[in-house]
Design an enzyme around this catalytic site. Structure first.
Site, PDB file in Angstrom:
ATOM      1  N   LYS A  18      -8.651  -9.377 -35.634  1.00  0.00           N
ATOM      2  CA  LYS A  18      -9.701  -9.297 -34.627  1.00  0.00           C
ATOM      3  C   LYS A  18     -10.238 -10.712 -34.380  1.00  0.00           C
ATOM      4  CE  LYS A  18     -14.462  -8.057 -33.831  1.00  0.00           C
ATOM      5  NZ  LYS A  18     -15.683  -7.368 -34.261  1.00  0.00           N
TER       6      LYS A  18
ATOM      7  N   ALA B 102     -19.229  -3.480 -30.530  1.00  0.00           N
ATOM      8  CA  ALA B 102     -20.598  -4.008 -30.594  1.00  0.00           C
ATOM      9  C   ALA B 102     -21.547  -3.289 -29.649  1.00  0.00           C
ATOM     10  CB  ALA B 102     -20.665  -5.496 -30.296  1.00  0.00           C
ATOM     11  N   GLY B 103     -22.738  -3.055 -30.168  1.00  0.00           N
ATOM     12  CA  GLY B 103     -23.819  -2.530 -29.343  1.00  0.00           C
ATOM     13  C   GLY B 103     -24.088  -1.049 -29.494  1.00  0.00           C
TER      14      GLY B 103
ATOM     15  N   ASN C 248     -20.417  -1.197 -36.681  1.00  0.00           N
ATOM     16  CA  ASN C 248     -20.812  -1.515 -38.053  1.00  0.00           C
ATOM     17  C   ASN C 248     -22.270  -1.126 -38.289  1.00  0.00           C
ATOM     18  OD1 ASN C 248     -20.026  -4.251 -40.285  1.00  0.00           O
ATOM     19  ND2 ASN C 248     -21.611  -2.750 -40.554  1.00  0.00           N
TER      20      ASN C 248
END
Lengths: 256, 70
Positions: free
Chosen positions: A99, A186-187, A208
């Site tokens: 990644k 993300a987010g 995460n």
């Protein structure tokens, strides 16, 4: 129903990728990853701790024979740093799937797209399979795909913010134009955010903090698993058209 | 002689190889050195070269491994 996710030629049954940061312990981390049904976990690369050898290490709990490790470049702000980090990750782990994320500033952790594209090209030329964290700009997403990235991973909103999918139109544009998997990275803050990403047609979600920072991370991991499945099935099923006015669900004939 | 290991100065015996250093660290920490990647002066030292790579005065070594991260 068989509906696998295929990344760089490898088949996965889970569409939820989870991180391994910010947990209370590596044990909780492993339990959450299992509850999420995740097959891929992101990991970071850092200096070996020489001063505190008794400290727990990731690989004793989240084991590389149970999960596919996806090394990231978190904390890298230039293409050179990211390439250096992932070459070391390949040496440490022996695998090519990585990644890539090249960040622009600490306040937003927003991706630096010119550096990201430079790093992606260098890594692909060096034999890596690159899943790439990127902005939700469809133009840059296309450039990264054309450079040969194996997954396009636009942010829903800023890393660790939990603000959800701030620009669903752009995510949808990226989904429609992209031939490799699109994974919102993300987010995501809530299960409904994850479901929304999947309903937009994304191939997966990476998260995460939404799990790690929940009051009960294990329960949230399970909720996210179901949300991703629900969103995916909803997308495949095809939603009803929206209408301005009511449309009764019960028959009008035979009213007393 | 002195090298820099993960940013810290460290004294090692002349003639020490990367493999010997990893063995020494492994004995001190009780940790398996597998899964550790070695970079020497910004160049990766592949596992197959650990036994043949002799450290030199002033070498800058980075030993890295996987940790939790998002």
């Amino acid at each position: 129903m068989s509906d696998p996710l295929i990344i760089a030629g490898k088949t996965y049954n889970s569409r939820l990728i989870v991180g391994t940061g910010k947990y209370a312990s590596y044990q909780q981390n492993a339990d959450a990853a299992r509850a999420a049904g995740a097959e891929i976990v992101t990991v970071a690369l850092r200096r070996v701790n020489l001063s505190d050898p008794g400290k727990e290490i990731l690989t004793d709990f989240v084991k590389p024979d149970e999960f596919t490790y996806l090394p990231n470049t978190a904390g890298c702000y230039t293409a050179d740093e990211a390439v250096r980090t992932l070459r070391l990750a390949r040496e440490a782990g022996g695998w090519n799937l990585v990644k890539l994320e090249v960040l622009a500033d600490q306040k937003t952790l927003y991706p630096n797209m010119p550096e990201t594209l430079t790093a992606a090209k260098a890594l692909i030329a060096d034999g890596f399979e690159v899943m790439v964290y990127c902005s939700d700009d469809p133009v840059y997403a296309k450039m990264l795909e054309e450079a040969g990235c194996c997954a396009i991973m636009p942010l829903g909103s800023l890393i660790g913010s939990g603000l959800g999918i701030m620009n669903p139109v752009n995510i949808r544009l990226i989904v429609e134009q992209t031939r490799v998997p699109v994974i919102v990275d993300a987010g995501v803050g809530t299960p409904s955010d994850a479901a929304m990403a999947m309903e937009l047609g994304c191939d997966g979600v990476l998260m995460n903090t939404a799990i790690a920072a929940a009051k009960d991370p294990i329960l949230m991991a399970s909720a996210m698993k179901h949300a991703v499945i629900a969103g995916r099935e909803g997308y495949l099923a095809g939603r009803m058209p929206k209408k301005m006015y009511a449309d009764p669900s019960s028959p009008l004939a035979g009213l007393i | 002689m002195q090298i820099t290991l993960n940013g810290e100065p460290r004294q090692v015996n002349p003639g020490m190889t990367v493999a010997m250093l990893l063995e020494e660290l492994s004995e001190a920490t009780g940790r398996d050195p597998r899964g550790v990647a070695v970079e020497r002066n910004l160049e990766i030292v592949p596992k197959s070269e650990h036994a043949f790579t002799v450290l030199e005065e002033g070498d800058r070594l980075e030993l890295v491994q996987f940790v939790g991260g998002g």
